[in-house]
Design an enzyme around this catalytic site. Sequence first.
Site, short mmCIF file in Angstrom:
data_model
loop_
_atom_site.label_atom_id
_atom_site.label_comp_id
_atom_site.label_asym_id
_atom_site.label_seq_id
_atom_site.Cartn_x
_atom_site.Cartn_y
_atom_site.Cartn_z
N GLY A 193 11.55 1.73 2.11
CA GLY A 193 12.86 1.07 2.04
C GLY A 193 13.35 0.57 3.38
O GLY A 193 13.88 1.34 4.18
N GLY A 228 -5.92 -27.99 -16.58
CA GLY A 228 -5.15 -28.97 -17.35
C GLY A 228 -4.01 -28.30 -18.09
O GLY A 228 -3.46 -27.29 -17.63
N GLU A 256 6.72 -8.43 2.81
CA GLU A 256 6.13 -7.82 4.01
C GLU A 256 6.06 -8.82 5.16
O GLU A 256 5.09 -8.88 5.91
CB GLU A 256 4.80 -7.16 3.67
CG GLU A 256 5.12 -5.86 2.95
CD GLU A 256 3.94 -5.05 2.50
OE1 GLU A 256 3.09 -4.76 3.33
OE2 GLU A 256 3.93 -4.68 1.31
N ILE A 313 12.80 -3.10 -3.49
CA ILE A 313 11.87 -2.07 -3.07
C ILE A 313 10.76 -1.89 -4.11
O ILE A 313 11.02 -1.47 -5.24
CB ILE A 313 12.61 -0.74 -2.80
CG1 ILE A 313 13.74 -0.96 -1.79
CG2 ILE A 313 11.62 0.32 -2.31
CD1 ILE A 313 13.33 -1.65 -0.48
N THR A 334 14.29 -3.33 3.61
CA THR A 334 15.10 -4.52 3.33
C THR A 334 16.46 -4.16 2.74
O THR A 334 16.58 -3.25 1.92
CB THR A 334 14.33 -5.45 2.37
OG1 THR A 334 13.16 -5.88 3.03
CG2 THR A 334 15.16 -6.66 1.96
N SER A 351 5.90 -16.02 5.59
CA SER A 351 4.94 -16.78 6.39
C SER A 351 5.56 -17.20 7.72
O SER A 351 4.87 -17.27 8.75
CB SER A 351 4.49 -18.03 5.61
OG SER A 351 3.67 -17.64 4.54
N GLU A 352 6.85 -17.45 7.72
CA GLU A 352 7.53 -17.83 8.96
C GLU A 352 7.51 -16.68 9.96
O GLU A 352 7.29 -16.89 11.15
CB GLU A 352 8.98 -18.25 8.64
CG GLU A 352 9.12 -19.54 7.84
CD GLU A 352 8.67 -19.44 6.39
OE1 GLU A 352 8.64 -18.31 5.84
OE2 GLU A 352 8.33 -20.49 5.80
N ALA A 382 19.75 -7.84 5.45
CA ALA A 382 18.70 -7.64 6.45
C ALA A 382 17.34 -7.87 5.82
O ALA A 382 16.73 -6.94 5.30
CB ALA A 382 18.79 -6.24 7.05
#
Lengths: 355, 383
Positions: free
Chosen positions: B124, B343, B367, B157, B126, B370-371, B130
């Site tokens: 835990g 398709g 986790e 979580i 996030t 990408s930034e 935040a």
Amino acid sequence: MGAMTKEQIAQYKDVYVFAQQVDNELSGIALELTSEATRLAAELDDAKVVAVLLGSDLGSDLTDQLAEYGADRVIVVDDPMLKDYMTEPYTHALASVINEFKPEIMLVGATAIGRDLGPCVSARVATGLTADCTLLEIGDFPLKAIPGKEAEQKHKQLLMTRPAFGGNTIATIACPDNRPQMATVRPGVMQKIEPKKGAQADIIKFNPGFEKNAKYVEIQEIVKNVSDVVDIMDAKILVSGGRGVGEDFTLLEELAEAIGGTVSCSRAVVDSGWKPKDLQVGQTGKTVRPNVYFAIGISGAIQHVAGMEESDIIIAINKDEDAPIFDVADYGIVGDLNKIVPQLTEQIKAAVANK
Amino acid sequence: MDFALTEKHEMARTLFKEFAENEVKPLAQDVDEEERFPVETVEKMAKAGFMGIPIPKEYGGQGCDILTYAMCVEELSKVCGTTGVIVSAHTSLCCDPILTYGTEEQKKKYLPDLAAGKKIGAFGLTEPGAGTDAQGQQTKAVLDGDEWVLNGSKCFITNGSYADVYIVIAVTGKVEKRGRMQKEISAFIVEKGTPGFTFGTKEKKMGIRGSATYELIFQDCRIPKENLLGQKGKGFAVAMHTLDGGRIGIAAQALGLGEGALETTINYVKERKQFGRTISQFQNTQFQLADMATKMQAAQLLVYRAARAKDTQKNYGFEAAQAKLYAAEAAMEVTTKAVQLHGGYGYIREYDVERMMRDAKITEIYEGTSEVQRMVISANLLK
């Protein structure tokens, strides 16, 4: 609508207020306006405060009350035509009073009735009206004299201030060339004075005569609204609770009742099954813009704040002084909501009782 | 430089593959459709030893390397992204920090049950305010006598409510750093069932729908003083180190998703006929598959290199970030192309590729987005 001559303007005297009554009970705004009129009259040369009372079978208790709140004189138009508010007879009555008695200032409450009546009357007596004022002052027009034209600056004018463009700008408006200077005034903005027990006013009965015409409407039914289910998006005051409140919203409901507000909540409360989804404020709930938003036991995550940050006034109550809600709050109290909210409710109840 | 895997690794892979095909694949569609946490699969994985692969034998684990663990997540994710992340969050985000930062008592107390899969782990960090900015923590821990008192909440979580052991990051004070007041952050071990620790919302997600994603709520939750993990004030380092490892797990999940979509597509294009021949005979199909396979091969090498780095290096954040960034973006691209090559059928829930595409998107987000990976990589380049 042409400008009046100086001589014509000079004939207009005194500060008049429309003393709104419904079911022969004075509305709060009537007393707020007489109080405000006493303050304005004090700044004008020997001006009196005059209340205009329109209705049917009006008792003397209404005129006594107006006298206690500062009316020197009450002009009463008592006629069966005026039993319930209708645009045409009321407009006719108030416009006739203005034409007969020539008030310098005419104030009307910006209630549903007043917002209908004010413009009709101002058009009929050919003068200016500023709607929904929040501040009235006696002062100069223009505010600063134009260099070289000092002689043209008018003194002791009514300066009427109102929010415009949804409250994003404040405009101050004067009516220098016509009389009366008319304004509708937002209820709850002007402070009532201490009533002077036993004060008396001169009563003047006046009847302009009523003739039914095509402008008379027929009232089919008057419905008293007792619905307490308000869409939170329409509410003027929201008492909003978060997880910190817990399952029992009684304290918030009591506060909401005392202040005339509506209860709303954060997502956490809805997810816990304590409140229905249509009371949820935030990104995945509703976006609200009340005049006052109480954030009680709400930490103030952006997901919630995004739905309420446009509120005019935000009041936060939270035990955590670092809670992000305090970043957007205008007023904040750090402490236990279970102690604070009941006290707040008591204080508001007391303040309302003394109003 | 030898790119061949050892015999041990190949044997392990065969084991994971068989398990995935026989036990996980048959449930994958229902788990997604019903948003159901696959409890029975977790029990089977526990028996097979999948819940403690890189944990030393002395603490009841399998004592294998990180590469073996990454291959397990990869093979599970080829058939079910949900199952892959259950193992990854449990191993990388809960077992690993206890193994790395825990006292001997803490390791003895928690690791055996976690490694045996008797207990599930979660992490835990996030909060609503935040996410990428993990410093923006609001959850507080205050020492009161012999206990820490936690107040606050965590969101999104993985393994929430099903996990028994939670690594929780919280603010324990303020410290001055370079003339500025900064939050002092510490890490804690919190057990399910502790009074004052409850679960809030279960999120409804686009993908990995069987993975339980919950809000954690702490209201005057009291935990023993000795449940502090690592040193007081070093919680941010614990979290970052943990995430470095977790990124290898997620990179392996992304790798599996992309490879699974590629395999499925190769089988499909060989069967599907249009204009009188299989669509695998069209050059567009061939070139698309060539690109997809090359991307996944590159991703695999990066992921395996990162796994090696964690075994052999002190710092492996750089390798882990590169692996996760590349594998996640490759997985998104490959699963999207896989749907295209199927398709109209690819858009139907009866076929697996649309689920893989929905599952792949999260690998670019959790986790560390990408930034964030690009921030970590460039910070290493510009040291």
